[in-house]
Design a protein around this motif. Structure first.
Motif, PDB file in Angstrom:
ATOM      1  N   ILE A 108     -31.759  22.423 -34.977  1.00 31.31           N
ATOM      2  CA  ILE A 108     -31.349  21.703 -33.819  1.00 31.31           C
ATOM      3  C   ILE A 108     -32.612  21.063 -33.043  1.00 31.31           C
ATOM      4  N   ILE A 109     -33.432  21.799 -32.812  1.00 32.35           N
ATOM      5  CA  ILE A 109     -34.691  21.390 -31.912  1.00 32.35           C
ATOM      6  C   ILE A 109     -35.522  20.310 -32.906  1.00 32.35           C
ATOM      7  N   GLU A 110     -35.401  20.136 -34.045  1.00 33.34           N
ATOM      8  CA  GLU A 110     -35.947  19.103 -34.850  1.00 33.34           C
ATOM      9  C   GLU A 110     -35.195  18.070 -34.641  1.00 33.34           C
ATOM     10  N   ARG A 111     -33.737  18.251 -34.550  1.00 33.95           N
ATOM     11  CA  ARG A 111     -33.071  16.809 -34.403  1.00 33.95           C
ATOM     12  C   ARG A 111     -33.304  16.267 -33.064  1.00 33.95           C
ATOM     13  N   LEU A 112     -33.394  17.259 -32.009  1.00 32.77           N
ATOM     14  CA  LEU A 112     -33.630  16.650 -30.657  1.00 32.77           C
ATOM     15  C   LEU A 112     -34.965  15.973 -30.755  1.00 32.77           C
ATOM     16  N   ASN A 113     -36.050  16.486 -31.228  1.00 30.68           N
ATOM     17  CA  ASN A 113     -37.519  16.148 -31.037  1.00 30.68           C
ATOM     18  C   ASN A 113     -37.383  14.488 -31.948  1.00 30.68           C
ATOM     19  N   GLN A 114     -36.469  14.295 -32.627  1.00 30.06           N
ATOM     20  CA  GLN A 114     -36.254  13.051 -33.401  1.00 30.06           C
ATOM     21  C   GLN A 114     -35.409  12.059 -32.407  1.00 30.06           C
ATOM     22  N   SER A 115     -35.116  12.600 -31.120  1.00 32.91           N
ATOM     23  CA  SER A 115     -34.205  11.766 -30.442  1.00 32.91           C
ATOM     24  C   SER A 115     -32.874  11.553 -30.764  1.00 32.91           C
ATOM     25  N   GLU A 116     -32.293  12.454 -31.554  1.00 32.67           N
ATOM     26  CA  GLU A 116     -30.899  12.469 -31.955  1.00 32.67           C
ATOM     27  C   GLU A 116     -30.217  12.946 -30.622  1.00 32.67           C
ATOM     28  N   TYR A 145     -37.070  29.546 -25.596  1.00 34.70           N
ATOM     29  CA  TYR A 145     -37.209  29.029 -26.963  1.00 34.70           C
ATOM     30  C   TYR A 145     -37.083  27.683 -27.133  1.00 34.70           C
ATOM     31  N   ILE A 146     -35.898  27.511 -26.747  1.00 35.38           N
ATOM     32  CA  ILE A 146     -35.465  25.837 -26.865  1.00 35.38           C
ATOM     33  C   ILE A 146     -36.444  24.974 -25.935  1.00 35.38           C
ATOM     34  N   VAL A 147     -36.544  25.477 -24.556  1.00 36.94           N
ATOM     35  CA  VAL A 147     -37.121  24.588 -23.648  1.00 36.94           C
ATOM     36  C   VAL A 147     -38.685  24.526 -24.095  1.00 36.94           C
ATOM     37  N   GLN A 148     -39.239  25.393 -24.786  1.00 25.14           N
ATOM     38  CA  GLN A 148     -40.602  25.471 -25.135  1.00 25.14           C
ATOM     39  C   GLN A 148     -40.931  24.529 -26.100  1.00 25.14           C
TER      40      GLN A 148
END
Length: 284
Positions: free
Chosen positions: A61-69, A11-14
């Motif tokens: 968490i996924i949203e934050r990663l996608n914002q390059s945090e 789920y995280i990877v996708q």
């Protein structure tokens, strides 16, 4: 709520799209290890996740990663020299290249029988100072920084890692009050010019402290000059200064220290073959 390691990993990877597949998988493993103590082998065998296990909001968490945090900010920690350090947007995230700086100092000083006095200028999270203190029981280490917030993080790291580093506020560009000498001066000062921003990753540019990253384009050697001047007064004659450098300025930093009176100066490359460390000695 996810019920197995592999379903969560997938789920995280996708859903993380801001990074390459390789980077995303590495982050997924880090998240599972941090929050659920699940290892890569647990993903491979699709280990069940207990219904009693507390899970964070994965979508957030996924949203934050996608914002390059940076994932280190999300987790709140990272490993450096095998030690886990707390990090925040107030300090630079320790990097593998800087571990080479620590290893070089430990190797050079390992033969010392007398207490070695070391100062880390611009200590940030305290990673260099604390690692040296932990690996060199015969050393007395100070960590200096201009930022009160960074010093708070460094002191917390020292407390968590049972380190006895003395952290103090000191501005290498302005303060002249210090009276003493060191065997080793080490620093990873700001060395990226503002002109280099266009080639930087957004997770660094947007989320790490510019105070610790950048130096004016017109004077990229500002901190190295200040440290060299400090060393001429406060480094013992047989002492050594170790500096992390911008790969573009290896030879000019070397020349600066030679002009300041250092007798032996060398540029050392990192694991990637880039000029990364300057080692300067007052006596040959």
């Amino acid at each position: 709520m996810f019920t197995s390691a592999k379903s969560l990993f997938d789920y995280i990877v996708q859903n993380v799209t801001a990074y390459s597949s390789k980077e995303t998988k590495a982050m997924a493993f880090m998240l599972l290890e941090h929050y659920l103590r699940l290892r890569s082998v647990d993903v491979m065998v699709d280990k069940p996740i207990s219904a009693d296990e507390s899970q964070p909001n994965w979508d957030k968490i996924i949203e934050r990663l996608n914002q390059s945090e940076p994932i280190q900010h999300i987790i709140g920690a990272t490993f450096f020299c095998g030690l886990e350090f707390k990090v925040s947007p107030s300090v630079l995230i320790p990097r593998p290249e800087t571990e080479e700086l620590v290893r070089l100092i430990v190797k050079d000083c390992f033969w010392e029988e007398n207490p070695v006095k070391i100062v880390d200028i611009g200590t940030g999270s305290g990673c260099i100072a604390i690692a040296l203190d932990r690996f060199m029981s015969f050393a007395k280490v100070w960590g200096w920084d201009v930022s009160d917030v960074a010093l708070t993080v460094a002191r917390e790291n020292a407390h968590r890692l049972l380190s006895e580093v003395t952290f103090e506020k000191y501005d290498i560009l302005k303060d002249t009050s210090f009276d003493g000498q060191f065997d080793v001066v080490v620093s990873n000062p700001p060395y990226i010019t503002y002109a280099e921003q266009t080639s930087m990753q957004p997770n660094v540019l947007r989320f790490e402290p510019h105070l610790a990253l950048f130096v004016e384009d017109e004077d990229p050697l500002l901190f190295y000059r200040a440290i060299a001047d400090f060393c001429t007064k406060h480094l013992k004659t047989d002492g050594t200064c170790y500096l992390e450098i911008n790969e573009l300025f290896g030879e000019v930093v070397k020349q600066l220290f030679l002009e300041k009176g250092f007798k032996k100066v060398e540029v050392i490359q990192d694991m990637y073959g880039k000029d990364r460390i300057v080692k300067a000695q007052l006596s040959a």
